[in-house]
Write an enzyme that holds these catalytic residues in place. Structure first.
Site, PDB file in Angstrom:
ATOM      1  N   SER A   1       0.859  -1.179   0.000  1.00  0.00           N
ATOM      2  CA  SER A   1       0.000   0.000   0.000  1.00  0.00           C
ATOM      3  C   SER A   1       0.911   1.249   0.000  1.00  0.00           C
ATOM      4  O   SER A   1       1.921   1.244  -0.714  1.00  0.00           O
ATOM      5  CB  SER A   1      -0.947  -0.053   1.203  1.00  0.00           C
ATOM      6  OG  SER A   1      -2.035   0.804   1.023  1.00  0.00           O
TER       7      SER A   1
ATOM      8  N   ASP B   1      -8.183  -5.513  -6.416  1.00  0.00           N
ATOM      9  CA  ASP B   1      -7.862  -4.383  -5.541  1.00  0.00           C
ATOM     10  C   ASP B   1      -8.018  -3.045  -6.258  1.00  0.00           C
ATOM     11  O   ASP B   1      -7.340  -2.790  -7.258  1.00  0.00           O
ATOM     12  CB  ASP B   1      -6.405  -4.550  -5.061  1.00  0.00           C
ATOM     13  CG  ASP B   1      -5.926  -3.366  -4.236  1.00  0.00           C
ATOM     14  OD1 ASP B   1      -6.780  -2.600  -3.743  1.00  0.00           O
ATOM     15  OD2 ASP B   1      -4.700  -3.218  -4.090  1.00  0.00           O
TER      16      ASP B   1
ATOM     17  N   HIS C   1      -6.204  -6.320  -1.946  1.00  0.00           N
ATOM     18  CA  HIS C   1      -5.118  -5.458  -1.484  1.00  0.00           C
ATOM     19  C   HIS C   1      -4.039  -6.227  -0.710  1.00  0.00           C
ATOM     20  O   HIS C   1      -4.319  -6.812   0.331  1.00  0.00           O
ATOM     21  CB  HIS C   1      -5.738  -4.376  -0.597  1.00  0.00           C
ATOM     22  CG  HIS C   1      -4.931  -3.131  -0.461  1.00  0.00           C
ATOM     23  ND1 HIS C   1      -4.459  -2.428  -1.541  1.00  0.00           N
ATOM     24  CD2 HIS C   1      -4.524  -2.446   0.630  1.00  0.00           C
ATOM     25  CE1 HIS C   1      -3.802  -1.371  -1.111  1.00  0.00           C
ATOM     26  NE2 HIS C   1      -3.815  -1.367   0.201  1.00  0.00           N
TER      27      HIS C   1
END
Ligand code: NAG
Ligand code: NAG
Ligand code: NAG
Ligand code: NAG
Ligand code: NAG
Ligand code: NAG
Length: 508
Positions: free
Chosen positions: A187, A443, A468
């Protein structure tokens, strides 16, 4: 060992305290974070064979004094930054160093105990180190969340922290050129992993950047485009019919909002208070969308009832009535699963929460992260585009208003900051080398990442059917084949980089 068990129990206890949050999405994020910690703890304990104790060295936790401002030595203040080191697998003297980068939330010792990078640390005899991001978790001064302190929170300062951490670890462990560094992150920390390699190629030999949104974007309409596609994707239990039902349900919500049928909405969706202001109505619309956005982003991680398949099952259940009534059922299930009596739709509560300078030493740093969106990245997940299945009340201007209200950053400044970030790091065409960008096609964040090979050594993997950061979790026998193959590819590249580093060294 006793130390470890006590910590584990402490963690379980902390789970009983449900954090309050003014956005459903933040609740989900917090929940997923806790779930990952518990999974990591379970995995660690079972690997260590708690019941048949074998001696092992637990990770070291330490703090590093860092300048509050790396770029101004007239600013004398410092802060303590937390790190963890796991020497268990390290092959002296030439074993590599695997750096796990934190960000957006607190880190824990599990950052050097569990996950795919630790499976590779074991295989490649690496020293595992992890650094908590400045201003998140415990890596912050007591007054750190004051408006005046936040100016020291940026990705540039965070990269400088990583450079000084590199120096610190090198000195502490007497490392040489023979100890090859590879960094990992997912991320926002995935972006940091890529940028650390891009900006400091002399410090880190290669990077694995998972689900890294390296392209900053003010109006991130692509997020909900992917959510729409994922709700239609049979690989995760979605379908065109499910997507259609979601669209109908939200347009029924919008009709009621437009017509001012507020009492009805408050009752149907168990609003904690009246939808007094227009901003409260936007909040309701966002909270309802959050349940779907969270389901797609995390797809049942940490919240079994929150998978795309489960939500679509409800959205297609005609026995429940109209799509609007099915959405009521989705919301009711969500509140029950979270053990909340009602949905918090007060915009003022959201503003108060973002303004609060109270420190929380664990979990997601919502104020800090919102600040970084206003001053660096944007990433606002809006719904003004025709492809968005949710409410039209989720506007860019409402999110930009928060930057002004909470931090005094005007919309125009946010737009400039986003453009600067892309100029500074190269957006989704960074001119770097030896970076592996890994994304899942479910994602929503993959829309801002690198999806195509940029060169022979800047490579991309797009995993079919994962959400994710799925590749960062420990391997499980039940993992889908594309995920297993992706981890094999990552492992192959890590091995390849380490071979190359040896070759480069022996040639010089
Ligand atoms: C590093 O080197 C110094 C001096 O040679 C030595 O005292 C120290 O024990 C070494 N540290 C480690 C972690 O090997
Ligand atoms: C690195 O490894 C090589 C080969 O094992 C060795 O000859 C050399 O002394 C090492 N370099 C350092 C700085 O320790
Ligand atoms: C911050 O802390 C104060 C004092 O403990 C408390 O009254 C207040 O409710 C807290 N604010 C938030 C948003 O948690
Ligand atoms: C930012 O960049 C976009 C795209 O290049 C451009 O349209 C916009 O005007 C820029 N905004 C600012 C505030 O510089
Ligand atoms: C990217 O490069 C890798 C390794 O060279 C190759 O196996 C893969 O097929 C390439 N992917 C694409 C989408 O071209
Ligand atoms: C993803 O996998 C599914 C089967 O599970 C397959 O039907 C689909 O074509 C794949 N998608 C891509 C883009 O390869």
């Amino acid at each position: 060992m006793g130390h470890m068990v006590l910590r584990a129990l402490g963690l379980l206890l902390s789970l009983l305290i449900l954090t309050e949050a003014a956005r459903n999405f933040w609740l989900l994020q917090e929940r997923v974070l806790q779930w990952r910690e518990v999974q990591a703890m379970k995995e660690t304990l079972s690997k260590r064979q708690l019941l048949r104790p074998v001696p092992w060295r637990s990770p070291t936790e330490g703090v590093l004094r860092q300048p509050l401002d790396h770029f101004n030595r007239q600013e004398g203040r410092v802060f303590n930054q937390r790190f963890w080191v796991n020497e268990e697998y390290w092959h002296l003297p030439a074993g590599p160093v695997f750096l796990y980068i934190g960000g957006e939330s607190s880190l824990s010792q599990f950052s050097v105990l569990s996950g795919h990078h630790m499976e590779m640390a074991q295989k490649y005899g690496a020293l595992a180190v992890a650094l908590e991001h400045r201003f998140y978790g415990a890596s912050i001064n007591p007054d750190g969340l004051q408006d005046d302190s936040l100016r020291f929170l940026s990705s540039q300062q965070a990269l400088a922290d990583l450079a000084s951490f590199h120096l610190f670890i090198t000195q502490k462990y007497n490392l040489t050129q023979n100890n090859t560094w590879i960094c990992f992150g997912g991320s926002y920390p995935g972006s940091l992993a890529a940028w650390f390699r891009l900006k400091f190629p002399h410090l880190v030999f290669a990077a694995v950047a998972s689900s890294a949104p390296v392209r900053a974007q003010l109006d991130f309409t692509g997020y909900n485009q992917v959510v729409a596609a994922s709700l239609s994707d049979p690989v995760v239990g979605g379908s065109a019919k499910c997507h259609g039902a979601v669209v109908q349900a939200f347009s029924a919500v919008d009709e009621r909002l437009d017509a001012g049928r507020l009492a009805e909405l408050e009752k149907d969706f168990h609003s904690c208070g009246p939808l007094r202001e227009p901003s409260d109505r936007e909040q309701l619309a966002s909270n309802l969308a959050d349940i779907f956005m969270g389901a797609v982003q995390y797809n049942s991680e940490g919240f079994q009832d929150g998978s795309v398949a489960k939500l679509c099952h409800i959205m297609l259940d005609e026995g429940l009535g109209s799509p609007y009534q099915r959405l009521m059922a989705v919301n009711k299930d969500f509140l029950e699963a979270m053990a909340f009596p009602c949905m918090q739709n007060s915009h003022q509560r959201l503003v108060d929460e973002l303004r609060s300078t109270n420190l929380s030493l664990t979990g997601v740093g919502e104020r800090q992260w919102y600040f970084q969106t206003c001053t660096e990245f944007g990433y606002y997940q809006t719904c003004e585009d025709d492809t968005c299945p949710f409410s039209r009340f989720m506007t860019l201007s409402s999110q930009l208003d928060l930057c002004a209200q909470v931090f005094g950053v005007a919309a125009e400044r946010v737009a400039e900051a986003v453009n600067f970030t892309n100029e500074y790091y190269g957006a989704d065409h960074p001119k770097a080398s030896r970076i592996l960008f890994v994304n899942g096609d479910i994602d929503p964040w993959h829309a801002l990442s690198v999806l195509k090979n940029q060169s022979r050594s800047e490579l991309a993997i797009l995993i079919n059917g994962t959400s994710h950061c799925a590749n960062m979790s420990p391997s499980k026998p039940s993992d889908p084949l594309p995920l297993i193959l992706a981890r094999e590819w990552i492992d192959y590249h890590v091995g390849d980089w380490l071979r190359l580093a040896r070759k480069v060294r022996s040639a010089s």
